[in-house]
Design a protein around this motif. Structure first.
Motif, PDB file in Angstrom:
ATOM      1  N   GLU A 175       0.360  19.472  -2.712  1.00 27.90           N
ATOM      2  CA  GLU A 175      -0.997  19.592  -3.268  1.00 27.90           C
ATOM      3  C   GLU A 175      -1.020  20.771  -4.220  1.00 27.90           C
ATOM      4  O   GLU A 175      -0.635  21.874  -3.863  1.00 27.90           O
ATOM      5  CB  GLU A 175      -2.010  19.781  -2.128  1.00 27.90           C
ATOM      6  CG  GLU A 175      -3.441  19.996  -2.585  1.00 27.90           C
ATOM      7  CD  GLU A 175      -3.740  21.463  -2.857  1.00 27.90           C
ATOM      8  OE1 GLU A 175      -4.384  21.754  -3.880  1.00 27.90           O
ATOM      9  OE2 GLU A 175      -3.319  22.318  -2.041  1.00 27.90           O
ATOM     10  N   LEU A 178      -5.789  23.319  -6.995  1.00 28.27           N
ATOM     11  CA  LEU A 178      -6.740  24.433  -6.960  1.00 28.27           C
ATOM     12  C   LEU A 178      -7.443  24.628  -8.302  1.00 28.27           C
ATOM     13  O   LEU A 178      -8.653  24.815  -8.360  1.00 28.27           O
ATOM     14  CB  LEU A 178      -6.027  25.722  -6.537  1.00 28.27           C
ATOM     15  CG  LEU A 178      -6.869  26.997  -6.474  1.00 28.27           C
ATOM     16  CD1 LEU A 178      -8.035  26.834  -5.511  1.00 28.27           C
ATOM     17  CD2 LEU A 178      -6.009  28.193  -6.065  1.00 28.27           C
ATOM     18  N   SER A 191      -7.052  22.171  -0.023  1.00 27.08           N
ATOM     19  CA  SER A 191      -5.703  22.546   0.407  1.00 27.08           C
ATOM     20  C   SER A 191      -5.536  22.363   1.912  1.00 27.08           C
ATOM     21  O   SER A 191      -4.513  21.860   2.388  1.00 27.08           O
ATOM     22  CB  SER A 191      -5.416  24.001   0.030  1.00 27.08           C
ATOM     23  OG  SER A 191      -5.420  24.178  -1.368  1.00 27.08           O
ATOM     24  N   ARG A 192      -6.551  22.766   2.653  1.00 28.56           N
ATOM     25  CA  ARG A 192      -6.474  22.666   4.114  1.00 28.56           C
ATOM     26  C   ARG A 192      -6.439  21.214   4.574  1.00 28.56           C
ATOM     27  O   ARG A 192      -5.588  20.812   5.388  1.00 28.56           O
ATOM     28  CB  ARG A 192      -7.683  23.375   4.727  1.00 28.56           C
ATOM     29  CG  ARG A 192      -7.746  23.324   6.249  1.00 28.56           C
ATOM     30  CD  ARG A 192      -8.982  24.052   6.733  1.00 28.56           C
ATOM     31  NE  ARG A 192      -9.066  24.099   8.182  1.00 28.56           N
ATOM     32  CZ  ARG A 192     -10.061  24.695   8.836  1.00 28.56           C
ATOM     33  NH1 ARG A 192     -11.026  25.288   8.168  1.00 28.56           N
ATOM     34  NH2 ARG A 192     -10.079  24.705  10.151  1.00 28.56           N
ATOM     35  N   TYR A 195      -3.474  18.859   3.590  1.00 26.36           N
ATOM     36  CA  TYR A 195      -2.329  19.116   4.483  1.00 26.36           C
ATOM     37  C   TYR A 195      -2.503  18.343   5.790  1.00 26.36           C
ATOM     38  O   TYR A 195      -1.565  17.689   6.269  1.00 26.36           O
ATOM     39  CB  TYR A 195      -2.211  20.611   4.746  1.00 26.36           C
ATOM     40  CG  TYR A 195      -1.102  20.991   5.700  1.00 26.36           C
ATOM     41  CD1 TYR A 195       0.236  20.819   5.348  1.00 26.36           C
ATOM     42  CD2 TYR A 195      -1.390  21.528   6.957  1.00 26.36           C
ATOM     43  CE1 TYR A 195       1.257  21.166   6.219  1.00 26.36           C
ATOM     44  CE2 TYR A 195      -0.374  21.881   7.836  1.00 26.36           C
ATOM     45  CZ  TYR A 195       0.947  21.695   7.460  1.00 26.36           C
ATOM     46  OH  TYR A 195       1.951  22.038   8.333  1.00 26.36           O
ATOM     47  N   SER A 202       1.430  23.137  -0.279  1.00 23.94           N
ATOM     48  CA  SER A 202       0.326  23.454  -1.172  1.00 23.94           C
ATOM     49  C   SER A 202       0.756  24.575  -2.113  1.00 23.94           C
ATOM     50  O   SER A 202       1.595  25.409  -1.763  1.00 23.94           O
ATOM     51  CB  SER A 202      -0.917  23.894  -0.379  1.00 23.94           C
ATOM     52  OG  SER A 202      -1.946  24.341  -1.245  1.00 23.94           O
ATOM     53  N   ASN A 204      -1.526  26.667  -3.053  1.00 24.95           N
ATOM     54  CA  ASN A 204      -2.624  27.608  -2.830  1.00 24.95           C
ATOM     55  C   ASN A 204      -2.199  28.724  -1.882  1.00 24.95           C
ATOM     56  O   ASN A 204      -2.073  28.524  -0.670  1.00 24.95           O
ATOM     57  CB  ASN A 204      -3.828  26.850  -2.273  1.00 24.95           C
ATOM     58  CG  ASN A 204      -5.082  27.685  -2.189  1.00 24.95           C
ATOM     59  OD1 ASN A 204      -5.034  28.914  -2.136  1.00 24.95           O
ATOM     60  ND2 ASN A 204      -6.227  27.022  -2.162  1.00 24.95           N
ATOM     61  N   ALA A 207      -4.691  29.526   0.978  1.00 26.21           N
ATOM     62  CA  ALA A 207      -4.657  28.511   2.033  1.00 26.21           C
ATOM     63  C   ALA A 207      -3.466  28.748   2.957  1.00 26.21           C
ATOM     64  O   ALA A 207      -3.557  28.544   4.173  1.00 26.21           O
ATOM     65  CB  ALA A 207      -4.584  27.112   1.422  1.00 26.21           C
ATOM     66  N   VAL A 215       3.520  26.952   1.602  1.00 23.69           N
ATOM     67  CA  VAL A 215       3.181  27.027   0.180  1.00 23.69           C
ATOM     68  C   VAL A 215       4.453  27.009  -0.661  1.00 23.69           C
ATOM     69  O   VAL A 215       5.522  27.398  -0.194  1.00 23.69           O
ATOM     70  CB  VAL A 215       2.344  28.291  -0.142  1.00 23.69           C
ATOM     71  CG1 VAL A 215       0.979  28.207   0.519  1.00 23.69           C
ATOM     72  CG2 VAL A 215       3.067  29.556   0.298  1.00 23.69           C
TER      73      VAL A 215
END
Length: 553
Positions: A175, A178, A191-192, A195, A202, A204, A207, A215
């Motif tokens: 992902e 952002l 982002s949360r 997942y 991600s 982010n 996050a 990440v």
């Protein structure tokens, strides 16, 4: 691609929901209704609301429920500050009784109870996800905030699950939305819950810190285009991974570049010195995480630069990671890139080139991801942004929060549109599974009814208007909702993002493939028990007990 494996969320940061969703984040009419209840002396009447959605999103056959942990933290800390109350005093009509504001200052959720489907569960349209009970004025005030916390979280989580189904299990998904999201909170929420819905990584960083999400990141085109000369590379040396003195990395790469061009029949005068300088500089900074974007100018030239730098890294006992493609025909380009990797691996006897990653990012949608799977390609990781986090195919899940009981009496909203009518009374929800463990029906019953029993036939009424009454003999039965909040306290452990993700993946695995189809899925059956169906019929005819008190809009 620099990566960081996820850790559990920092406990001190988990209550970040308190800053994002204070009690004042609601619609003004919640306060005007609560005041009217209070003036009438009805504010403490016991009431029950349900939260559900009317249609499965994206034309699909299912949704994933998300946002529960935030809802519970919101409820646990629900209290108006003095400043909140003073603001309300300034916007409500001047003839509002001052005692009402004293009442607001004392409000909390100590008399509220909630039952809910666990976060990450596969859910279906019309099934109550949350049941919220407590004093009428209080549970009314909770409506907008709870809807805000569940609507987008469940929508983007479901969108992520569809992307995962389109990608298949082999390919990793990242992902990276952002910068495209609707504001900072939209980006963090996306982002949360992407997942939880099945994405692996991600971009982010926040996050990762808040929610323990792994990440990752590569480099932008701006990094590549910022360089114009090898003179900008500093330092120019690199110490081998196994130790020893620093090596003139620029000279080493230059030598490898000539050999790569000779192998591939390319001319060295096509190489852009700035692109090579960018790769050199990044490799010296991150020799263990070298994964550049190679199409800032052209894939063919970027690939030559990458191979030269990667060969030099391998000679110094580092493992380059791979490349990122960000434009054009990703499938065709990935095949050519893989061919070059294999040729270099064989010619230069460098087995590390066999495991190099190819990352694809280029406005990827669910449809393009599904089409990618139908073509020959060598893409290992797909980065998705805009179409994932903005849910371009459907901007809202359309959750609603409806009154179903007051003072122990069922309430039902009726409508000329049958789909907008609600189901009265407190309820229990059961999932009936087939012999293979696949969900085959969600049965909504009145709360006082006994649970369905395995092997005992029952009569039910599917909500789809075209389906007739059915007789079902359950093979397996499970209760869908759990008590999660009581007397102001969270009574069910809050799940981390990784725990909710695991539940989501297990829940999806149990779902029959024909319900998971991205196109034209089979409709999943949600049905009413015989007693609930009778209650709905009685109220619709105006013959139920207490029918004089029904709310009809």
């Amino acid at each position: 691609m620099a990566t960081s494996e996820g850790n559990e969320a920092c406990p001190a940061l988990t209550p970040s929901v308190l800053k994002r969703v204070p009690p004042l984040l609601t619609d003004l009419y919640q306060f005007t209704m609560s005041y009217a209840y209070w003036r009438a002396g009805r504010h403490n009447e016991p009431a029950v609301f349900e939260l559900f959605f009317r249609d499965n999103p994206f034309g699909g056959g299912f949704s994933l429920f998300a946002g529960l942990s935030d809802c519970l933290l919101f409820l646990e800390n629900f209290r108006f500050s003095d400043d909140d109350v003073e603001y309300l005093r300034s916007v409500l009509p001047v003839n509002t009784d001052p005692a009402f504001f004293t009442y607001l200052k004392e409000l909390d959720c100590s008399t509220v109870s909630v039952s809910a489907v666990p976060e990450g569960s596969v859910v279906f349209a019309r099934v109550p996800l949350l049941e919220v009970s407590g004093p009428l004025a209080v549970v009314q005030l909770l409506e907008t905030s709870l809807l805000c916390l569940v609507n987008y979280a469940s929508l983007v989580c479901s969108n992520a699950a569809r992307f995962r189904l389109a990608a298949g299990s082999r390919r990793r998904l990242m992902e990276m939305g952002l910068r495209r999201a609707q504001g900072p909170d939209g980006g963090l929420t996306a982002s949360r819950y992407t997942y939880i819905g099945g994405f692996d990584l991600s971009s982010n960083a926040l996050a990762g810190r808040l929610f323990g999400i792994p990440v990752a990141g590569t480099m932008a085109h701006s990094y590549v285009t910022s360089f114009s000369s090898l003179e900008e590379v500093w330092p120019q040396t690199l110490v081998p991974a196994g130790g020893g003195g620093p090596i003139d990395f620029i000279s080493l790469v230059r030598g490898r570049l000539g050999r790569v061009c000779q192998l591939l029949g390319s001319k060295t005068d096509l190489i852009r010195e700035g692109e090579l300088a960018a790769f050199l500089s990044y490799a010296i900074a991150y020799p263990q995480n070298f994964l550049p974007v190679i199409d800032s100018y052209s894939v063919s030239c970027g690939l030559l630069c990458f191979c030269a730098v990667a060969l030099a890294l391998c000679e110094l006992q580092y493992q380059p990671l791979g490349v990122r493609l960000d434009s054009g025909d990703l499938c065709t380009q990935s095949l050519e890139v893989r061919r070059v990797f294999k040729e270099c691996s064989k010619h230069f006897s460098v087995p590390q080139f066999q495991s190099l990653l190819i990352v694809g990012t280029n406005s990827v949608s669910e449809q393009s991801l599904a089409e990618l799977n139908k073509k020959d390609n060598e893409i290992d990781v797909v980065g998705v942004g805009t179409h994932l986090v903005t849910c371009t195919r459907q901007p809202s899940l359309g959750c609603v929060y409806k009154l179903v009981e007051v003072r122990g009496r069922p309430r039902m909203k009726m409508s000329e549109d049958p789909g907008k009518s609600t189901l009265p009374g407190r309820k229990s929800v059961y999932r009936l599974l087939d012999a293979d463990g696949h969900p085959e029906m969600d049965l909504i019953c009145l709360s006082e009814e006994p649970a369905p029993k395995v092997g005992v036939s029952l009569t039910c009424y599917p909500l789809e208007l075209y389906k007739m009454v059915q007789s079902v003999t359950p093979v397996q039965v499970t209760s869908l909702r759990l008590n999660v909040f009581s007397c102001g306290q969270i009574t069910f452990p809050l799940n981390s993002a990784s725990e909710s993700r695991e539940r989501a993946q297990i829940s999806l695995q149990t779902l029959h493939p024909h319900h998971k189809r991205l196109q034209e899925p089979h409709n999943y059956t949600v049905a009413l028990s015989e007693r609930l169906h009778s209650l709905v019929s009685d109220i619709t005819r105006g013959n139920s007990k207490g029918s004089n008190f029904l709310l009809s809009n």
